[in-house]
Design a protein around this motif. Structure first.
Motif, PDB file in Angstrom:
ATOM      1  N   ASP A   1      44.205  45.303  33.311  1.00 33.07           N
ATOM      2  CA  ASP A   1      44.735  46.609  32.901  1.00 33.07           C
ATOM      3  C   ASP A   1      43.914  47.789  33.387  1.00 33.07           C
ATOM      4  N   VAL A   2      42.779  47.548  34.075  1.00 29.83           N
ATOM      5  CA  VAL A   2      41.932  48.645  34.555  1.00 29.83           C
ATOM      6  C   VAL A   2      41.597  48.433  36.021  1.00 29.83           C
ATOM      7  N   ALA A   3      41.229  49.511  36.683  1.00 32.78           N
ATOM      8  CA  ALA A   3      40.857  49.444  38.095  1.00 32.78           C
ATOM      9  C   ALA A   3      39.546  48.683  38.263  1.00 32.78           C
ATOM     10  N   ASP A   4      39.275  48.252  39.494  1.00 35.13           N
ATOM     11  CA  ASP A   4      38.078  47.471  39.785  1.00 35.13           C
ATOM     12  C   ASP A   4      36.813  48.244  39.423  1.00 35.13           C
ATOM     13  N   ASP A   5      35.755  47.492  39.089  1.00 31.26           N
ATOM     14  CA  ASP A   5      34.499  48.134  38.727  1.00 31.26           C
ATOM     15  C   ASP A   5      33.675  48.466  39.971  1.00 31.26           C
ATOM     16  N   PHE A   6      32.457  48.920  39.762  1.00 34.45           N
ATOM     17  CA  PHE A   6      31.629  49.427  40.855  1.00 34.45           C
ATOM     18  C   PHE A   6      31.204  48.349  41.838  1.00 34.45           C
ATOM     19  N   THR A   7      31.336  47.074  41.475  1.00 36.96           N
ATOM     20  CA  THR A   7      30.909  46.013  42.377  1.00 36.96           C
ATOM     21  C   THR A   7      32.000  45.610  43.361  1.00 36.96           C
TER      22      THR A   7
ATOM     23  N   THR B   1      35.119  36.071  46.276  1.00 37.56           N
ATOM     24  CA  THR B   1      34.486  36.357  45.005  1.00 37.56           C
ATOM     25  C   THR B   1      34.358  37.852  44.735  1.00 37.56           C
ATOM     26  N   TYR B   2      34.995  38.685  45.532  1.00 40.54           N
ATOM     27  CA  TYR B   2      35.017  40.104  45.210  1.00 40.54           C
ATOM     28  C   TYR B   2      35.615  40.292  43.824  1.00 40.54           C
ATOM     29  N   VAL B   3      35.157  41.339  43.150  1.00 43.90           N
ATOM     30  CA  VAL B   3      35.764  41.683  41.871  1.00 43.90           C
ATOM     31  C   VAL B   3      37.094  42.356  42.148  1.00 43.90           C
ATOM     32  N   GLN B   4      38.149  41.627  41.913  1.00 47.58           N
ATOM     33  CA  GLN B   4      39.487  42.183  42.048  1.00 47.58           C
ATOM     34  C   GLN B   4      40.210  41.930  40.727  1.00 47.58           C
ATOM     35  N   ASN B   5      40.364  42.980  39.946  1.00 47.04           N
ATOM     36  CA  ASN B   5      40.893  42.808  38.603  1.00 47.04           C
ATOM     37  C   ASN B   5      42.338  42.321  38.600  1.00 47.04           C
ATOM     38  N   ALA B   6      43.052  42.578  39.675  1.00 45.56           N
ATOM     39  CA  ALA B   6      44.439  42.109  39.731  1.00 45.56           C
ATOM     40  C   ALA B   6      44.522  40.589  39.681  1.00 45.56           C
TER      41      ALA B   6
END
Length: 504
Positions: free
Chosen positions: A188-194, A203-208
């Motif tokens: 429900d939120v955009a990706d973080d600073f990493t 392994t990228y932070v992809q919240n989707a």
């Protein structure tokens, strides 16, 4: 800089100030007044390089008479050639918070250990099929290991998977570890600073990719049976650690909200865990406020021994879900907005502002906790060289629930005295064992009840000079100090020796 040079710097450190002590309490030594100001801040507990009994490599410097063995070294991402646990899963890296319990049989200690992995990947987390899993696209969690007092592993397995950024947590007296997610990532939120900084790209932070929202605490029973169910009423925010007050029946929680003011919270469950058999959801969450001062800024410089009266303001909406965006659409909220959703409610009611609250521990009626970047050395020469909210080198706080008073115990006057205090535990005699999370070969430090600050250990891994100590915890009998070094190459260590000789 040698250890002797570090100790000489301590002689000019912040002095312990008079007053504010509560008779008979463990703070009496910290705050007893000028008679003990600067006591013990001389060159003692000089450290020497000691080879690791596992392979002879020097990884720590320790006082005379101490030894150690490292175990379960792991790389990122959690794939071969990493350690394969006994349940068939791969041990993740980034070893962080940890607690020790009586193991099966008198010779073993059971450790429950966090892994602060922040990645996401389609198709699964590190755990084996039998491991309780919260979100199959998240890579963090906890591992449980049965180990001897000399660091020899007998059996280990993944005890919780599918969480994110499992930073620290807290040991519960009913036989559980509470693990904390230091994030608010979710669908429900955009990706973080990493975002985009990890490798490989999967392994990228992809919240989707995430199947669940994160930013919660979870209970992991030491004998197994984790439910992978979050305690949502304890808040969705960047949790760092927790400590249970057995007298008052509340769980105290720290927040490490790196770029923004952090809060100190308490969660009151609907039923006492000893009667319920576990920590129940559905309780109430509160945030600390200084009586008579709206939004008191406690990240600034103040004298050791400063005391405040405390009250608590309730958080009406401790958890949140902004909803899954439509296919092809971006989330409606930024990560920064989500990071401040819970603390913003408390600040609107006058709650206090801290800088990056990290380790917490209960000891003899007191809750101790650290502020990693709290305090600012007085004078115009203090450089603004650290990012995040707070420009100091760290503070150590004590909260007394019985009297509802907050005490600033120790503020580091410089990077050379104490560099970014993080995880914390206490020894049998009440000495605080503080993990540094700074630069240049971090230290484990001791802070006694008399206000003495001294070295316990130093990280001597030359390829990991900026890597933090984390997860300090004594075996239940006090013989062995277990601790982690968190890094791309994470590892755990067992340290033993004549603790009484060095006042631990």
């Amino acid at each position: 800089m040698t250890n002797l040079d570090r100790r000489s710097l301590l002689k000019g450190g912040a002095a312990v100030t008079a007053g504010a002590a509560i008779a008979g309490g463990p703070l009496a030594g910290f705050l007893a007044g000028p008679a003990v100001a600067g006591a013990g801040r001389g060159p003692r507990n000089l450290l020497r390089d000691v080879p690791d009994l596992r392979d002879g490599v020097v990884r720590l410097a320790l006082p005379e008479g101490f030894q150690y063995r490292s175990f379960q070294q792991s790389r990122r991402p959690p794939t071969p050639p990493n350690v394969v646990l006994d349940d068939g899963s791969y041990l993740p890296g980034r070893h962080d918070g940890m607690a020790a319990f009586d193991g099966p049989g008198r010779r073993l200690v059971t450790l429950v250990r966090n892994h602060e992995e922040n990645g996401s990947a389609l198709g699964g987390s590190f755990g084996a099929a039998r491991t309780p899993t919260y979100d199959t696209s998240a890579l963090g969690g906890t591992s449980t290991v049965h180990v001897t007092h000399r660091g020899e592993v007998e059996f280990s397995y993944a005890s919780l998977s599918g969480t994110q950024m499992n930073c620290s947590g807290g040991r519960m007296p009913w036989g559980s570890w509470i693990t904390c997610e230091e994030t608010v990532n979710g669908y429900d939120v955009a990706d973080d600073f990493t975002r985009g900084t990890a490798a490989p790209p999967t392994t990228y932070v992809q919240n989707a990719r995430l199947q669940k929202n994160h930013g919660f605490i979870f209970e992991v029973p030491v004998r197994g049976g984790a439910t992978a169910t979050p305690i949502t009423h304890a808040g969705r925010f960047p949790h760092e650690s927790v400590a249970w007050d057995p007298r008052g029946g509340a769980l105290y929680l720290s927040e490490d909200n790196f770029a923004f003011p952090s809060g100190f919270y308490k969660y009151v469950p609907p039923k006492h865990p000893r009667r319920a058999g576990r920590l129940l959801d559905g309780g109430r969450l509160y945030m600390l406020k200084i009586v008579g001062t709206e939004n008191a800024d406690l990240a600034v410089h103040m004298a050791d021994g400063t005391r405040f009266r405390v009250e608590w303001v309730e958080i009406d909406e401790p958890s949140f879900d902004f909803g899954r965006p439509a296919p092809g659409s971006a989330p409606s909220r930024t990560n920064d907005e989500a990071l401040q959703f819970v603390s913003g409610q408390g600040l609107a009611r006058g709650a206090a502002k801290f800088s990056r609250l990290e380790g917490t521990v209960y000891d003899r009626g007191w809750i101790y906790f650290t502020s990693t970047q709290g305090g600012v050395a007085p004078g115009p020469t203090q450089p603004d060289t650290v990012a995040g909210f707070g420009r100091g080198w760290g503070q150590i706080w004590g909260y007394h629930p019985g009297s509802k008073t907050l005490h600033m115990l120790f503020e580091s006057p410089s990077q050379d005295v104490l560099d970014f205090p993080d995880n914390v535990t206490t020894s049998a005699r009440g000495t605080l064992v503080v993990c540094e999370d700074g630069a240049n070969f971090n230290f484990l430090r001791g802070l006694t009840r008399r206000g003495e600050l001294f070295d316990i250990a130093q990280n001597k891994i030359d390829t990991q000079l900026n890597d933090e100590f984390a997860g300090s915890t004594f075996s239940p009998d006090g013989r062995t100090l277990f601790v982690n070094i968190q890094s791309t190459v994470g590892l755990s260590l067992a340290i033993w020796g004549p603790w009484d000789r060095i006042d631990v």
